[in-house]
Design a protein around this motif. Structure first.
Motif, PDB file in Angstrom:
ATOM      1  N   ASP A 183       0.860  -1.185   0.000  1.00 50.64           N
ATOM      2  CA  ASP A 183       0.000   0.000   0.000  1.00 50.64           C
ATOM      3  C   ASP A 183       0.901   1.240   0.000  1.00 50.64           C
ATOM      4  O   ASP A 183       1.943   1.272   0.658  1.00 50.64           O
ATOM      5  N   ASP A 184       0.527   2.278  -0.723  1.00 51.96           N
ATOM      6  CA  ASP A 184       1.374   3.477  -0.809  1.00 51.96           C
ATOM      7  C   ASP A 184       1.530   4.168   0.539  1.00 51.96           C
ATOM      8  O   ASP A 184       2.447   4.973   0.731  1.00 51.96           O
ATOM      9  N   ARG A 185       0.658   3.882   1.498  1.00 54.07           N
ATOM     10  CA  ARG A 185       0.778   4.469   2.835  1.00 54.07           C
ATOM     11  C   ARG A 185       1.771   3.701   3.702  1.00 54.07           C
ATOM     12  O   ARG A 185       2.077   4.124   4.824  1.00 54.07           O
ATOM     13  N   TRP A 187       5.549   1.142   3.890  1.00 57.75           N
ATOM     14  CA  TRP A 187       6.983   1.444   3.851  1.00 57.75           C
ATOM     15  C   TRP A 187       7.533   1.611   2.438  1.00 57.75           C
ATOM     16  O   TRP A 187       8.699   1.987   2.275  1.00 57.75           O
ATOM     17  N   GLY A 188       6.746   1.384   1.435  1.00 53.90           N
ATOM     18  CA  GLY A 188       7.184   1.635   0.063  1.00 53.90           C
ATOM     19  C   GLY A 188       6.696   2.968  -0.470  1.00 53.90           C
ATOM     20  O   GLY A 188       6.771   3.233  -1.678  1.00 53.90           O
ATOM     21  N   HIS A 189       6.200   3.821   0.435  1.00 52.66           N
ATOM     22  CA  HIS A 189       5.610   5.114   0.060  1.00 52.66           C
ATOM     23  C   HIS A 189       6.542   5.898  -0.862  1.00 52.66           C
ATOM     24  O   HIS A 189       7.744   6.014  -0.637  1.00 52.66           O
ATOM     25  N   GLY A 190       5.979   6.427  -1.931  1.00 52.88           N
ATOM     26  CA  GLY A 190       6.740   7.263  -2.850  1.00 52.88           C
ATOM     27  C   GLY A 190       7.671   6.490  -3.762  1.00 52.88           C
ATOM     28  O   GLY A 190       8.560   7.096  -4.380  1.00 52.88           O
ATOM     29  N   GLY A 191       7.483   5.183  -3.855  1.00 51.37           N
ATOM     30  CA  GLY A 191       8.316   4.392  -4.745  1.00 51.37           C
ATOM     31  C   GLY A 191       9.705   4.105  -4.204  1.00 51.37           C
ATOM     32  O   GLY A 191      10.612   3.760  -4.972  1.00 51.37           O
ATOM     33  N   THR A 192       9.890   4.210  -2.887  1.00 55.69           N
ATOM     34  CA  THR A 192      11.207   3.947  -2.303  1.00 55.69           C
ATOM     35  C   THR A 192      11.553   2.461  -2.306  1.00 55.69           C
ATOM     36  O   THR A 192      12.708   2.081  -2.456  1.00 55.69           O
ATOM     37  N   ARG A 193      10.556   1.610  -2.110  1.00 57.58           N
ATOM     38  CA  ARG A 193      10.791   0.162  -2.100  1.00 57.58           C
ATOM     39  C   ARG A 193       9.498  -0.563  -2.435  1.00 57.58           C
ATOM     40  O   ARG A 193       8.404   0.017  -2.381  1.00 57.58           O
ATOM     41  N   THR A 194       9.611  -1.835  -2.751  1.00 55.58           N
ATOM     42  CA  THR A 194       8.451  -2.679  -3.057  1.00 55.58           C
ATOM     43  C   THR A 194       8.728  -4.069  -2.525  1.00 55.58           C
ATOM     44  O   THR A 194       9.893  -4.475  -2.351  1.00 55.58           O
ATOM     45  N   PHE A 195       7.667  -4.825  -2.251  1.00 61.73           N
ATOM     46  CA  PHE A 195       7.803  -6.098  -1.539  1.00 61.73           C
ATOM     47  C   PHE A 195       7.298  -7.256  -2.398  1.00 61.73           C
ATOM     48  O   PHE A 195       6.221  -7.180  -2.997  1.00 61.73           O
ATOM     49  N   VAL A 292       2.919   4.900  13.667  1.00 62.66           N
ATOM     50  CA  VAL A 292       2.803   3.464  13.512  1.00 62.66           C
ATOM     51  C   VAL A 292       3.810   2.732  14.385  1.00 62.66           C
ATOM     52  O   VAL A 292       3.593   1.576  14.769  1.00 62.66           O
ATOM     53  N   MET A 293       4.934   3.393  14.753  1.00 68.10           N
ATOM     54  CA  MET A 293       5.934   2.756  15.591  1.00 68.10           C
ATOM     55  C   MET A 293       5.650   2.943  17.084  1.00 68.10           C
ATOM     56  O   MET A 293       6.443   2.531  17.927  1.00 68.10           O
ATOM     57  N   MET A 294       4.519   3.543  17.412  1.00 69.18           N
ATOM     58  CA  MET A 294       4.080   3.567  18.808  1.00 69.18           C
ATOM     59  C   MET A 294       3.582   2.176  19.175  1.00 69.18           C
ATOM     60  O   MET A 294       3.041   1.449  18.334  1.00 69.18           O
ATOM     61  N   GLN A 295       3.731   1.777  20.414  1.00 64.29           N
ATOM     62  CA  GLN A 295       3.292   0.451  20.859  1.00 64.29           C
ATOM     63  C   GLN A 295       1.773   0.461  21.056  1.00 64.29           C
ATOM     64  O   GLN A 295       1.263   0.394  22.172  1.00 64.29           O
ATOM     65  N   GLN A 296       1.064   0.515  19.937  1.00 60.99           N
ATOM     66  CA  GLN A 296      -0.383   0.712  19.985  1.00 60.99           C
ATOM     67  C   GLN A 296      -1.141  -0.497  20.525  1.00 60.99           C
ATOM     68  O   GLN A 296      -2.297  -0.352  20.943  1.00 60.99           O
ATOM     69  N   THR A 297      -0.528  -1.665  20.514  1.00 61.79           N
ATOM     70  CA  THR A 297      -1.190  -2.822  21.125  1.00 61.79           C
ATOM     71  C   THR A 297      -1.370  -2.596  22.621  1.00 61.79           C
ATOM     72  O   THR A 297      -2.375  -3.027  23.211  1.00 61.79           O
ATOM     73  N   LYS A 298      -0.433  -1.885  23.238  1.00 62.36           N
ATOM     74  CA  LYS A 298      -0.461  -1.679  24.686  1.00 62.36           C
ATOM     75  C   LYS A 298      -1.197  -0.405  25.085  1.00 62.36           C
ATOM     76  O   LYS A 298      -1.947  -0.392  26.069  1.00 62.36           O
ATOM     77  N   PRO A 309      -5.960   5.629  16.888  1.00 65.27           N
ATOM     78  CA  PRO A 309      -5.351   4.462  16.241  1.00 65.27           C
ATOM     79  C   PRO A 309      -4.971   4.753  14.796  1.00 65.27           C
ATOM     80  O   PRO A 309      -5.718   5.418  14.067  1.00 65.27           O
ATOM     81  N   ASN A 310      -3.826   4.236  14.367  1.00 60.63           N
ATOM     82  CA  ASN A 310      -3.342   4.485  13.008  1.00 60.63           C
ATOM     83  C   ASN A 310      -2.437   3.336  12.575  1.00 60.63           C
ATOM     84  O   ASN A 310      -1.459   3.023  13.254  1.00 60.63           O
ATOM     85  N   PRO A 311      -2.730   2.693  11.456  1.00 66.57           N
ATOM     86  CA  PRO A 311      -1.921   1.561  11.013  1.00 66.57           C
ATOM     87  C   PRO A 311      -0.806   1.895  10.030  1.00 66.57           C
ATOM     88  O   PRO A 311      -0.058   1.004   9.625  1.00 66.57           O
ATOM     89  N   TRP A 312      -0.668   3.172   9.608  1.00 67.50           N
ATOM     90  CA  TRP A 312       0.204   3.500   8.469  1.00 67.50           C
ATOM     91  C   TRP A 312       1.380   4.387   8.851  1.00 67.50           C
ATOM     92  O   TRP A 312       1.231   5.338   9.599  1.00 67.50           O
ATOM     93  N   PRO A 313       2.554   4.085   8.260  1.00 66.40           N
ATOM     94  CA  PRO A 313       3.700   4.991   8.408  1.00 66.40           C
ATOM     95  C   PRO A 313       3.482   6.336   7.729  1.00 66.40           C
ATOM     96  O   PRO A 313       3.954   7.377   8.202  1.00 66.40           O
ATOM     97  N   PHE A 314       2.744   6.333   6.634  1.00 62.94           N
ATOM     98  CA  PHE A 314       2.487   7.555   5.856  1.00 62.94           C
ATOM     99  C   PHE A 314       0.980   7.675   5.593  1.00 62.94           C
ATOM    100  O   PHE A 314       0.507   7.520   4.466  1.00 62.94           O
ATOM    101  N   PRO A 315       0.221   7.979   6.646  1.00 59.05           N
ATOM    102  CA  PRO A 315      -1.240   8.081   6.476  1.00 59.05           C
ATOM    103  C   PRO A 315      -1.603   9.277   5.612  1.00 59.05           C
ATOM    104  O   PRO A 315      -0.834  10.236   5.471  1.00 59.05           O
ATOM    105  N   ALA A 316      -2.778   9.225   5.029  1.00 58.94           N
ATOM    106  CA  ALA A 316      -3.232  10.324   4.171  1.00 58.94           C
ATOM    107  C   ALA A 316      -3.387  11.598   4.965  1.00 58.94           C
ATOM    108  O   ALA A 316      -3.169  12.700   4.465  1.00 58.94           O
ATOM    109  N   GLU A 317      -3.773  11.464   6.254  1.00 59.64           N
ATOM    110  CA  GLU A 317      -3.930  12.634   7.124  1.00 59.64           C
ATOM    111  C   GLU A 317      -2.640  12.832   7.905  1.00 59.64           C
ATOM    112  O   GLU A 317      -2.152  11.910   8.563  1.00 59.64           O
ATOM    113  N   ASN A 318      -2.054  14.021   7.879  1.00 56.00           N
ATOM    114  CA  ASN A 318      -0.810  14.313   8.613  1.00 56.00           C
ATOM    115  C   ASN A 318      -1.109  14.887   9.985  1.00 56.00           C
ATOM    116  O   ASN A 318      -2.103  15.523  10.193  1.00 56.00           O
TER     117      ASN A 318
END
Length: 318
Positions: A183-185, A187-195, A292-298, A309-318
């Motif tokens: 998903d573009d949101r 870790w591959g945001h902006g075409g940096t990487r792909t999985f 996304v790197m916050m310990q949101q499970t806890k 709650p937020n699941p994305w490193p690069f969410p549409a909303e900043n």
């Protein structure tokens, strides 16, 4: 029709209905008559018109035709009045007998509906039962198949392993990993990487869905304790990113039962984020989306500030 030998039966009582006199017999004068001598059996009088000139129909044939007509009438009555056996397998199955439509008529094939299996989004939104202390044997199977890298940039190859005996859908898990990471949101945001998902060959890392106890053992190899709070980890000393199957199945209080899809996306992005070198973060602003790197499970709060709650490193909303 039965021809009587005398006027009385063997019991001495008159029969309920006297037989018709044979056309060739002499009139009854009341005088005793000599008993009849058995002879060749004579055909009875026809019950209907002759079927061939000069010949009379056989009594056995007539009886057979009548019997056949009776059977046919019964069959038609059963078929059109709903009696007898069900008309289709659904009515014969448990719960099918006596089933009616809303208008009171018998259920038909067109009334039957088969509930399809849930699609990807529906399956990702569901919770699944799993013991929080489940312990399995620790063996793994790779989810078969290949999902090519759809984007541009650095290609990272990963394999998905599922612990043997785990009562969860490994294919759904593998689909979720591929869709989430590409998903573009993510870790591959902006075409940096792909999985790219592979099931053979040497991967860059292995995303592993495992029971809570097995997860704890692999996380301990990297000095991490996940058993206390039943969480997941990136076992950096190994090639495995460990996803705790209990959390995958049941989620967390911070997301609740109505955000299971989001929680699973966060779980994947958070642990793969560690594999990519990212550390834990905190909630910096009241009401903002949680990193996304916050310990949101806890938790979702830091020093009195509560994030959403937020699941994305690069969410549409900043």
């Amino acid at each position: 029709m039965i021809a009587l030998v005398g006027r009385h039966s063997a019991t001495g009582r008159a029969p309920a209905r006297a037989a018709e006199p044979d056309a060739a017999a002499p009139p009854d004068t009341g005088a005793p008559t000599a008993p009849r001598v058995p002879g060749p059996r004579q055909p009875s009088r026809p019950d209907g018109p002759s079927t061939r000139r000069g010949r009379k129909p056989n009594r056995r044939v007539a009886a057979g035709v009548a019997a056949l007509a009776t059977v046919l009438a019964v069959v038609l009555a059963v078929r059109f009045t709903g009696g007898g056996h069900p008309h289709n397998a659904a009515d014969a199955a448990p719960g099918g007998a006596g089933r009616k439509r809303a208008d009171g008529g018998a259920a038909s094939r067109s009334d039957q509906r088969v509930t399809p299996p849930p699609g990807y989004d529906q399956a990702m939104a569901l919770r699944y039962p799993l013991d929080a202390k489940l312990a399995l044997g620790g063996g793994f199977d790779a989810v078969p198949g290949h999902d090519p890298a759809p984007g541009r940039g650095q290609v990272l190859r990963y394999r998905v392993d599922v612990e043997q005996g785990l009562p969860l859908d490994g294919r759904l898990f593998a689909d979720a990993v591929q869709k989430t990471l590409n998903d573009d949101r993510s870790w591959g945001h902006g075409g940096t990487r792909t999985f790219e998902r592979i099931s053979s060959g040497t991967p860059d890392f292995v995303i592993t869905l495992a029971s809570p106890v097995t997860t704890g053992k692999w996380c301990a190899k990297s000095g991490l304790d996940t058993l206390d709070e039943n969480v997941s980890c990136d076992s950096a000393a190994t090639d495995r990113v460990m996803i705790n199957a209990y959390r995958w199945a049941q989620g967390s209080d911070t997301y609740g039962p109505d955000k299971m899809h989001m929680y699973r996306q966060m779980l994947i992005n958070h642990e793969v984020g560690h594999r990519l070198g990212h550390n834990h973060e905190q909630c910096d602003k009241q009401g903002a989306l949680a990193p996304v790197m916050m310990q949101q499970t806890k938790f979702l709060s830091t020093d009195g500030r509560t994030c959403r709650p937020n699941p994305w490193p690069f969410p549409a909303e900043n």
